[in-house]
Design a protein around this motif. Structure first.
Motif, PDB file in Angstrom:
ATOM      1  N   UNK A  88       0.844  -1.201   0.000  1.00 42.12           N
ATOM      2  CA  UNK A  88       0.000   0.000   0.000  1.00 42.12           C
ATOM      3  C   UNK A  88       0.874   1.243   0.000  1.00 42.12           C
ATOM      4  N   UNK A  89       1.829   1.310   0.936  1.00 46.13           N
ATOM      5  CA  UNK A  89       2.724   2.454   0.991  1.00 46.13           C
ATOM      6  C   UNK A  89       3.622   2.475  -0.241  1.00 46.13           C
ATOM      7  N   UNK A  90       4.040   1.301  -0.712  1.00 44.84           N
ATOM      8  CA  UNK A  90       4.868   1.231  -1.911  1.00 44.84           C
ATOM      9  C   UNK A  90       4.144   1.827  -3.114  1.00 44.84           C
ATOM     10  N   UNK A  91       2.869   1.528  -3.248  1.00 47.06           N
ATOM     11  CA  UNK A  91       2.089   2.086  -4.352  1.00 47.06           C
ATOM     12  C   UNK A  91       2.004   3.608  -4.250  1.00 47.06           C
ATOM     13  N   UNK A  92       1.776   4.104  -3.035  1.00 48.67           N
ATOM     14  CA  UNK A  92       1.707   5.557  -2.837  1.00 48.67           C
ATOM     15  C   UNK A  92       3.056   6.208  -3.130  1.00 48.67           C
ATOM     16  N   UNK A  93       4.149   5.529  -2.753  1.00 47.86           N
ATOM     17  CA  UNK A  93       5.480   6.053  -3.049  1.00 47.86           C
ATOM     18  C   UNK A  93       5.725   6.120  -4.552  1.00 47.86           C
ATOM     19  N   UNK A  94       5.284   5.094  -5.270  1.00 46.72           N
ATOM     20  CA  UNK A  94       5.500   5.068  -6.716  1.00 46.72           C
ATOM     21  C   UNK A  94       4.799   6.227  -7.398  1.00 46.72           C
ATOM     22  N   UNK A  95       3.707   6.681  -6.805  1.00 47.86           N
ATOM     23  CA  UNK A  95       2.959   7.813  -7.364  1.00 47.86           C
ATOM     24  C   UNK A  95       3.508   9.149  -6.872  1.00 47.86           C
ATOM     25  N   UNK A  96       3.804   9.231  -5.586  1.00 46.64           N
ATOM     26  CA  UNK A  96       4.137  10.523  -4.980  1.00 46.64           C
ATOM     27  C   UNK A  96       5.571  10.966  -5.236  1.00 46.64           C
ATOM     28  N   UNK A  97       6.522  10.027  -5.217  1.00 44.39           N
ATOM     29  CA  UNK A  97       7.928  10.433  -5.291  1.00 44.39           C
ATOM     30  C   UNK A  97       8.728   9.652  -6.328  1.00 44.39           C
ATOM     31  N   UNK A 275       9.395  -7.912 -12.096  1.00 44.43           N
ATOM     32  CA  UNK A 275       9.443  -7.794 -13.551  1.00 44.43           C
ATOM     33  C   UNK A 275       8.423  -6.809 -14.117  1.00 44.43           C
ATOM     34  N   UNK A 276       7.301  -6.587 -13.404  1.00 43.50           N
ATOM     35  CA  UNK A 276       6.261  -5.726 -13.958  1.00 43.50           C
ATOM     36  C   UNK A 276       6.342  -4.280 -13.483  1.00 43.50           C
ATOM     37  N   UNK A 277       7.336  -3.981 -12.633  1.00 43.73           N
ATOM     38  CA  UNK A 277       7.568  -2.604 -12.230  1.00 43.73           C
ATOM     39  C   UNK A 277       6.345  -1.900 -11.675  1.00 43.73           C
ATOM     40  N   UNK A 278       6.223  -0.609 -11.984  1.00 43.73           N
ATOM     41  CA  UNK A 278       5.134   0.191 -11.436  1.00 43.73           C
ATOM     42  C   UNK A 278       3.759  -0.298 -11.881  1.00 43.73           C
ATOM     43  N   UNK A 279       3.690  -1.005 -12.987  1.00 37.32           N
ATOM     44  CA  UNK A 279       2.395  -1.496 -13.478  1.00 37.32           C
ATOM     45  C   UNK A 279       1.710  -2.382 -12.441  1.00 37.32           C
ATOM     46  N   UNK A 280       2.507  -3.028 -11.580  1.00 38.04           N
ATOM     47  CA  UNK A 280       1.933  -3.907 -10.550  1.00 38.04           C
ATOM     48  C   UNK A 280       1.115  -3.119  -9.544  1.00 38.04           C
ATOM     49  N   UNK A 281       1.415  -1.828  -9.414  1.00 34.37           N
ATOM     50  CA  UNK A 281       0.720  -1.013  -8.424  1.00 34.37           C
ATOM     51  C   UNK A 281      -0.544  -0.358  -8.959  1.00 34.37           C
ATOM     52  N   UNK A 282      -0.747  -0.409 -10.269  1.00 38.27           N
ATOM     53  CA  UNK A 282      -1.909   0.269 -10.850  1.00 38.27           C
ATOM     54  C   UNK A 282      -3.223  -0.220 -10.242  1.00 38.27           C
ATOM     55  N   UNK A 283      -3.454  -1.536 -10.133  1.00 35.25           N
ATOM     56  CA  UNK A 283      -4.711  -1.986  -9.515  1.00 35.25           C
ATOM     57  C   UNK A 283      -4.867  -1.504  -8.074  1.00 35.25           C
ATOM     58  N   UNK A 284      -3.773  -1.503  -7.314  1.00 37.19           N
ATOM     59  CA  UNK A 284      -3.852  -1.061  -5.925  1.00 37.19           C
ATOM     60  C   UNK A 284      -4.110   0.442  -5.843  1.00 37.19           C
ATOM     61  N   UNK A 285      -3.486   1.217  -6.726  1.00 36.49           N
ATOM     62  CA  UNK A 285      -3.735   2.659  -6.762  1.00 36.49           C
ATOM     63  C   UNK A 285      -5.181   2.949  -7.164  1.00 36.49           C
ATOM     64  N   UNK A 286      -5.714   2.142  -8.067  1.00 35.53           N
ATOM     65  CA  UNK A 286      -7.128   2.287  -8.445  1.00 35.53           C
ATOM     66  C   UNK A 286      -8.032   2.031  -7.242  1.00 35.53           C
ATOM     67  N   UNK A 287      -7.678   1.017  -6.445  1.00 38.95           N
ATOM     68  CA  UNK A 287      -8.453   0.720  -5.241  1.00 38.95           C
ATOM     69  C   UNK A 287      -8.400   1.903  -4.277  1.00 38.95           C
ATOM     70  N   UNK A 288      -7.205   2.435  -4.067  1.00 39.05           N
ATOM     71  CA  UNK A 288      -7.049   3.588  -3.174  1.00 39.05           C
ATOM     72  C   UNK A 288      -7.896   4.757  -3.658  1.00 39.05           C
ATOM     73  N   UNK A 289      -7.888   4.998  -4.976  1.00 42.93           N
ATOM     74  CA  UNK A 289      -8.677   6.103  -5.534  1.00 42.93           C
ATOM     75  C   UNK A 289     -10.171   5.876  -5.335  1.00 42.93           C
ATOM     76  N   UNK A 290     -10.622   4.635  -5.572  1.00 38.50           N
ATOM     77  CA  UNK A 290     -12.049   4.349  -5.424  1.00 38.50           C
ATOM     78  C   UNK A 290     -12.490   4.493  -3.970  1.00 38.50           C
ATOM     79  N   UNK A 291     -11.663   3.998  -3.037  1.00 39.14           N
ATOM     80  CA  UNK A 291     -12.024   4.088  -1.629  1.00 39.14           C
ATOM     81  C   UNK A 291     -11.945   5.526  -1.117  1.00 39.14           C
ATOM     82  N   UNK A 292     -11.039   6.310  -1.694  1.00 37.05           N
ATOM     83  CA  UNK A 292     -10.976   7.728  -1.345  1.00 37.05           C
ATOM     84  C   UNK A 292     -12.234   8.443  -1.822  1.00 37.05           C
TER      85      UNK A 292
END
Length: 309
Positions: A88-97, A275-292
């Protein structure tokens, strides 16, 4: 004076290159229990200190933060080099910094997992909508499998979640009440004691429940898979050092010393490539956005600029 300056210059040339390049590597983590976190990280830190000494790393420090905003700011300013832990924090880091996904942690036979919404076998609940007016146990707010993933499953199915101050509070009409247990073991215990009507459990917890209470509980909904535990790296880390860190972590399970250190690190079996890099976090970031958007969670706090150092 001139002679003295020349003498100092000559002495500097005699100092080994490794000493002049000595650096500190900082391992960051987000956790309330600072003492326990230091204990989990200690052998990993000492292993990296020894293994990376040839690169100029002379000290590996552990930095534990208790709140998300301070942690992300520290990463933004280059005060943390590597982050090990929650996706969760890793996904936010990939977006924020613009933090870079480096590796995944392989635990209990897998590097990814699911979240399951579980009810007693004799429960009348068959679908998410049947949870209206009932209570569900979640682990903690920053847990992907213990909160974000199952909360998204519920809200996406039309359920409306409301946080309860305790498990003894009544659930408002038409809502699904949730409580945090603080720990996956607590979540299983609350479910088995009947203190909540349902619980969110990940794969290993499902297997444990089935082993201890065979046939007494069932899954009504399962989430998509998500990365389990991850290693994130700051953009400021030198590419050569990054390659050395990656090589050291990937090879840990191949030596006796490495296996001891890695086993003490939250039961990790080995590190595997991301191997999938930041793309792995896209579903989790989508979840964070929907819950926000659904106001189940608060918006991610503002952070320092991406290029801040």
């Amino acid at each position: 004076m001139l002679y003295l300056n020349r003498l100092i210059l000559c002495l500097l040339w005699l100092i080994p290159a490794q000493a002049t390049l000595a650096e500190t590597l900082v391992l960051g983590s987000l956790e309330n229990d600072v003492r326990r976190q230091y204990s989990n990280f200690e052998l990993l830190a000492r292993y990296l200190e020894d293994t990376l000494s040839y690169t100029g790393i002379s000290n590996v420090e552990i930095a534990v933060y208790r709140d998300e905003e301070t942690f992300i700011d520290a990463f933004s300013f280059g005060e943390i080099d590597l982050y090990f832990d929650n996706p969760v924090i890793a996904a936010k880091l990939s977006r924020a910094v613009d933090a870079t996904p480096l590796l995944r942690q392989f635990k209990e036979g897998d590097a990814a997992y699911h979240s399951h919404i579980v009810v007693p076998q004799d429960s009348p609940v068959q679908t998410i909508k049947d949870l209206n007016g009932l209570k569900i146990a979640f682990e903690e707010a920053d847990s992907s499998s213990g909160f974000l993933m199952p909360a998204d499953v519920i809200t996406s199915a039309g359920g409306e979640l409301v946080k309860l101050r305790s498990r003894k509070r009544d659930v408002p009409a038409g809502k699904i009440g949730y409580v945090f247990t603080g720990d996956g073991n607590n979540t299983m215990y609350w479910l088995t004691r009947g203190w909540t009507d349902a619980a969110a459990l990940h794969d290993r917890e499902i297997n444990h429940i089935e082993t201890v209470y065979p046939g007494q509980f069932r899954v009504i909904k399962t989430s998509p898979s998500m990365p389990r535990q991850v290693v994130m790296q700051g953009q400021h880390v030198d590419p050569d050092l990054s390659a050395a860190i990656k090589r050291a972590l990937l090879d840990m399970h191949k030596t006796d010393e490495g296996r001891v250190a890695i086993g003490a690190f939250f039961g990790t079996e080995r590190f595997v490539p991301f191997v999938d890099g930041r793309a792995a976090f896209v579903p989790l970031l989508d979840i964070i956005d929907r819950l926000t958007y659904a106001k189940v969670i608060a918006a991610t706090p503002n952070t320092a600029p991406k290029n801040a150092r």
